[in-house]
Design an enzyme around this catalytic site. Sequence first.
Site, PDB file in Angstrom:
ATOM      1  N   ASP A   1      16.261  16.413 -21.528  1.00 30.41           N
ATOM      2  CA  ASP A   1      16.141  15.085 -20.938  1.00 30.41           C
ATOM      3  C   ASP A   1      16.952  14.928 -19.664  1.00 30.41           C
ATOM      4  OD1 ASP A   1      18.570  15.206 -22.330  1.00 30.41           O
ATOM      5  OD2 ASP A   1      18.324  13.287 -23.335  1.00 30.41           O
TER       6      ASP A   1
ATOM      7  N   LYS B   1      21.415  13.695 -13.100  1.00 31.04           N
ATOM      8  CA  LYS B   1      22.379  12.635 -12.798  1.00 31.04           C
ATOM      9  C   LYS B   1      23.213  13.081 -11.596  1.00 31.04           C
ATOM     10  CE  LYS B   1      24.585  10.426 -16.220  1.00 31.04           C
ATOM     11  NZ  LYS B   1      25.682   9.986 -17.125  1.00 31.04           N
TER      12      LYS B   1
ATOM     13  N   ASP C   1      19.786   8.656 -25.097  1.00 35.87           N
ATOM     14  CA  ASP C   1      20.129   7.623 -26.071  1.00 35.87           C
ATOM     15  C   ASP C   1      21.377   6.846 -25.713  1.00 35.87           C
ATOM     16  OD1 ASP C   1      22.519   8.649 -28.254  1.00 35.87           O
ATOM     17  OD2 ASP C   1      21.667  10.129 -26.888  1.00 35.87           O
TER      18      ASP C   1
ATOM     19  N   ARG D   1      16.214   5.932 -27.532  1.00 34.24           N
ATOM     20  CA  ARG D   1      15.500   7.088 -26.970  1.00 34.24           C
ATOM     21  C   ARG D   1      14.057   6.704 -26.674  1.00 34.24           C
ATOM     22  NH1 ARG D   1      18.499  11.760 -27.614  1.00 34.24           N
ATOM     23  NH2 ARG D   1      19.992  11.762 -29.315  1.00 34.24           N
TER      24      ARG D   1
ATOM     25  N   ASP E   1      23.400  16.430 -16.808  1.00 41.47           N
ATOM     26  CA  ASP E   1      24.566  15.612 -16.494  1.00 41.47           C
ATOM     27  C   ASP E   1      25.626  16.569 -15.960  1.00 41.47           C
ATOM     28  OD1 ASP E   1      26.639  13.798 -16.310  1.00 41.47           O
ATOM     29  OD2 ASP E   1      26.393  12.971 -18.319  1.00 41.47           O
TER      30      ASP E   1
ATOM     31  N   GLY F   1      17.240  14.871 -27.399  1.00 38.33           N
ATOM     32  CA  GLY F   1      16.931  14.229 -26.132  1.00 38.33           C
ATOM     33  C   GLY F   1      15.669  14.708 -25.449  1.00 38.33           C
TER      34      GLY F   1
END
Length: 188
Positions: A110, A141, A171, A177, A113, A55
Amino acid sequence: MSIAEELQQELMRVRREAIELHSADQVQEAIAKLAFAVTEAYSGKVPVMLTVMNGGMIFAAELVKRLDIPLEMDYLHASRYLGETSGGDVEWIVTPNASLAGRDVLIVDDILDVGTTLLSIIDACKAQGAASVKTCVLVDKQHDRKAKPGLKADFTALDAADYYLFGMGMDYKGFWRNAPGIYAVKEH
């Protein structure tokens, strides 16, 4: 219809119906601002930049060419997803080759989360004797399911709502991606 044709149809539908959260231009502008902050923070230092694969590779490539500091680049591969859409235990696939002892480490990924993978990587870097460990993510996020309350990266380019995201390294089932912006999968 073959499995490959079904997959391609699904992938094209997901991309076509996706909600664009950040355009390619917005992403590039945010990375440029972030690069300035990272350059300033590491002025006078020679950090090791560890990219979290897969990522983090697109974000890292965009970021590193804007950093005006000497740095060593390496990578690691740790994942909770392994092609799935929900996470399990952190699994180490590749560890960095660079010696981290006494070094300033910048982990580039990336997305932040839940943060379980990132926390595991931080702990591994500290266990190897890193002088400092900072984190840099393209997207944070926004939700209340973080592995630790209030968990934030040291450097964050963009925030995004709590959707299943893809693009710029993130992804959808191993694909997209390469999408130039940041997109949310439209719920059905």
